[in-house]
Design a protein around this motif. Structure first.
Motif, PDB file in Angstrom:
ATOM      1  N   LEU A  55      17.325 -11.964 -19.125  1.00  0.00           N
ATOM      2  CA  LEU A  55      16.285 -12.098 -20.007  1.00  0.00           C
ATOM      3  C   LEU A  55      15.948 -10.886 -20.580  1.00  0.00           C
ATOM      4  N   ALA A  56      15.401 -10.896 -21.688  1.00  0.00           N
ATOM      5  CA  ALA A  56      14.764  -9.643 -22.162  1.00  0.00           C
ATOM      6  C   ALA A  56      13.378 -10.079 -22.955  1.00  0.00           C
ATOM      7  N   CYS A  57      12.348  -9.389 -23.004  1.00  0.00           N
ATOM      8  CA  CYS A  57      11.479  -9.464 -23.783  1.00  0.00           C
ATOM      9  C   CYS A  57      10.978  -8.114 -24.286  1.00  0.00           C
ATOM     10  N   ALA A  58      10.881  -8.199 -25.696  1.00  0.00           N
ATOM     11  CA  ALA A  58      10.413  -6.880 -26.451  1.00  0.00           C
ATOM     12  C   ALA A  58       8.813  -7.205 -26.991  1.00  0.00           C
ATOM     13  N   ALA A  59       8.103  -6.346 -26.697  1.00  0.00           N
ATOM     14  CA  ALA A  59       6.615  -6.384 -27.126  1.00  0.00           C
ATOM     15  C   ALA A  59       6.418  -5.404 -28.171  1.00  0.00           C
ATOM     16  N   SER A  60       5.853  -5.797 -29.037  1.00  0.00           N
ATOM     17  CA  SER A  60       5.514  -5.143 -30.269  1.00  0.00           C
ATOM     18  C   SER A  60       3.802  -5.300 -30.547  1.00  0.00           C
ATOM     19  N   GLY A  61       3.336  -4.132 -31.273  1.00  0.00           N
ATOM     20  CA  GLY A  61       1.908  -4.246 -31.480  1.00  0.00           C
ATOM     21  C   GLY A  61       0.915  -3.606 -30.431  1.00  0.00           C
ATOM     22  N   ARG A  62       1.310  -3.838 -29.242  1.00  0.00           N
ATOM     23  CA  ARG A  62       0.318  -3.077 -28.040  1.00  0.00           C
ATOM     24  C   ARG A  62       1.335  -3.061 -27.020  1.00  0.00           C
ATOM     25  N   THR A  63       0.588  -2.427 -26.003  1.00  0.00           N
ATOM     26  CA  THR A  63       1.375  -2.178 -24.620  1.00  0.00           C
ATOM     27  C   THR A  63       0.611  -2.997 -23.695  1.00  0.00           C
ATOM     28  N   PHE A  64       0.947  -3.210 -22.442  1.00  0.00           N
ATOM     29  CA  PHE A  64       0.179  -4.156 -21.454  1.00  0.00           C
ATOM     30  C   PHE A  64       0.362  -3.446 -20.079  1.00  0.00           C
ATOM     31  N   ILE A  65      -0.756  -3.586 -19.244  1.00  0.00           N
ATOM     32  CA  ILE A  65      -0.562  -3.208 -17.993  1.00  0.00           C
ATOM     33  C   ILE A  65       0.481  -4.159 -17.131  1.00  0.00           C
ATOM     34  N   ASN A  66       0.289  -5.343 -17.518  1.00  0.00           N
ATOM     35  CA  ASN A  66       1.221  -6.327 -16.724  1.00  0.00           C
ATOM     36  C   ASN A  66       1.937  -7.080 -17.581  1.00  0.00           C
ATOM     37  N   MET A  67       3.286  -7.086 -17.265  1.00  0.00           N
ATOM     38  CA  MET A  67       4.335  -8.019 -18.055  1.00  0.00           C
ATOM     39  C   MET A  67       5.024  -8.976 -16.916  1.00  0.00           C
ATOM     40  N   GLY A  68       4.950 -10.220 -17.643  1.00  0.00           N
ATOM     41  CA  GLY A  68       5.561 -11.298 -16.408  1.00  0.00           C
ATOM     42  C   GLY A  68       6.251 -12.389 -17.168  1.00  0.00           C
ATOM     43  N   TRP A  69       6.980 -12.909 -16.109  1.00  0.00           N
ATOM     44  CA  TRP A  69       7.856 -14.272 -16.637  1.00  0.00           C
ATOM     45  C   TRP A  69       7.400 -15.188 -15.906  1.00  0.00           C
ATOM     46  N   PHE A  70       6.986 -16.398 -16.648  1.00  0.00           N
ATOM     47  CA  PHE A  70       6.733 -17.713 -16.120  1.00  0.00           C
ATOM     48  C   PHE A  70       7.766 -18.594 -16.708  1.00  0.00           C
ATOM     49  N   ARG A  71       7.894 -19.611 -15.939  1.00  0.00           N
ATOM     50  CA  ARG A  71       8.847 -20.916 -16.499  1.00  0.00           C
ATOM     51  C   ARG A  71       7.954 -22.394 -16.322  1.00  0.00           C
ATOM     52  N   GLN A  72       8.675 -23.132 -17.205  1.00  0.00           N
ATOM     53  CA  GLN A  72       8.097 -24.523 -17.003  1.00  0.00           C
ATOM     54  C   GLN A  72       9.251 -25.521 -17.378  1.00  0.00           C
ATOM     55  N   PRO A 110      10.617 -29.439 -17.445  1.00  0.00           N
ATOM     56  CA  PRO A 110      10.030 -30.853 -18.071  1.00  0.00           C
ATOM     57  C   PRO A 110       9.276 -31.724 -16.981  1.00  0.00           C
ATOM     58  N   GLY A 111       7.904 -31.938 -17.395  1.00  0.00           N
ATOM     59  CA  GLY A 111       7.263 -32.733 -16.595  1.00  0.00           C
ATOM     60  C   GLY A 111       6.458 -31.803 -15.543  1.00  0.00           C
ATOM     61  N   SER A 112       6.317 -30.785 -15.609  1.00  0.00           N
ATOM     62  CA  SER A 112       5.883 -29.739 -14.634  1.00  0.00           C
ATOM     63  C   SER A 112       4.997 -28.723 -15.337  1.00  0.00           C
ATOM     64  N   GLU A 113       4.041 -28.031 -14.388  1.00  0.00           N
ATOM     65  CA  GLU A 113       3.118 -27.063 -15.019  1.00  0.00           C
ATOM     66  C   GLU A 113       3.994 -25.941 -15.237  1.00  0.00           C
ATOM     67  N   ARG A 114       3.407 -24.897 -16.083  1.00  0.00           N
ATOM     68  CA  ARG A 114       3.974 -23.567 -15.872  1.00  0.00           C
ATOM     69  C   ARG A 114       3.835 -22.843 -14.661  1.00  0.00           C
ATOM     70  N   GLU A 115       4.733 -22.251 -14.378  1.00  0.00           N
ATOM     71  CA  GLU A 115       4.488 -21.377 -13.004  1.00  0.00           C
ATOM     72  C   GLU A 115       4.997 -20.082 -13.037  1.00  0.00           C
ATOM     73  N   PHE A 116       4.484 -19.429 -12.027  1.00  0.00           N
ATOM     74  CA  PHE A 116       4.741 -17.611 -12.055  1.00  0.00           C
ATOM     75  C   PHE A 116       6.072 -17.569 -11.707  1.00  0.00           C
ATOM     76  N   VAL A 117       6.822 -16.731 -12.160  1.00  0.00           N
ATOM     77  CA  VAL A 117       8.164 -16.263 -11.650  1.00  0.00           C
ATOM     78  C   VAL A 117       8.180 -14.905 -11.053  1.00  0.00           C
ATOM     79  N   ALA A 118       7.577 -14.014 -12.045  1.00  0.00           N
ATOM     80  CA  ALA A 118       7.798 -12.586 -11.607  1.00  0.00           C
ATOM     81  C   ALA A 118       6.790 -11.731 -12.548  1.00  0.00           C
TER      82      ALA A 118
END
Length: 121
Positions: A19-36, A38-46
């Motif tokens: 997976l790739a995620c390109a950000a535009s408009g600002r930079t971030f100290i932290n960049m992360g991936w979460f997943r959700q 069906p029927g579950s809450e969004r959870e931290f991946v990395a």
């Protein structure tokens, strides 16, 4: 500010996706991936700090690798040895929160649109 995720798809058990995620408009100290799932809450991946230090959920340690290219303002998630329980919509996120909160959704204030990952058994 926009985060654009890509790279999801359908793969068999044991397969890999990147997976790739390109950000535009600002930079971030932290960049992360979460997943959700069906029927579950969004959870931290990395997550990865600007320094390159990476953090993982126990469920993905040893199988997933997060990295970032600060020059491109892009974060990647290499997913190997995928399992059916990895099936979910994956979201990338950016934030500037403290390290102790890096696994929590509330510390991120910009989110991508989500990309579906489906692992067939």
């Amino acid at each position: 500010v926009q985060l654009q995720a890509s790279g999801g798809g359908l793969v068999q058990t044991g397969g890999s996706l990147r997976l790739a995620c390109a950000a535009s408009g600002r930079t971030f100290i932290n960049m992360g991936w979460f997943r959700q799932a069906p029927g579950s809450e969004r959870e931290f991946v990395a997550a990865v700090r600007r320094s390159g230090n990476a953090y993982y959920a126990d469920a993905v340690k040893g199988r997933f690798t997060i990295s970032r290219d600060n020059a491109k303002n892009t974060v990647y998630l290499q997913m190997n040895n995928l399992k059916p329980e990895d099936t979910a919509v994956y979201y990338c996120a950016g934030g500037n929160g403290i390290l102790s909160a890096i696994t929590t959704t509330s510390t991120y204030y910009n989110w991508g649109q989500g990309t579906q990952v489906t692992v067939s058994s």
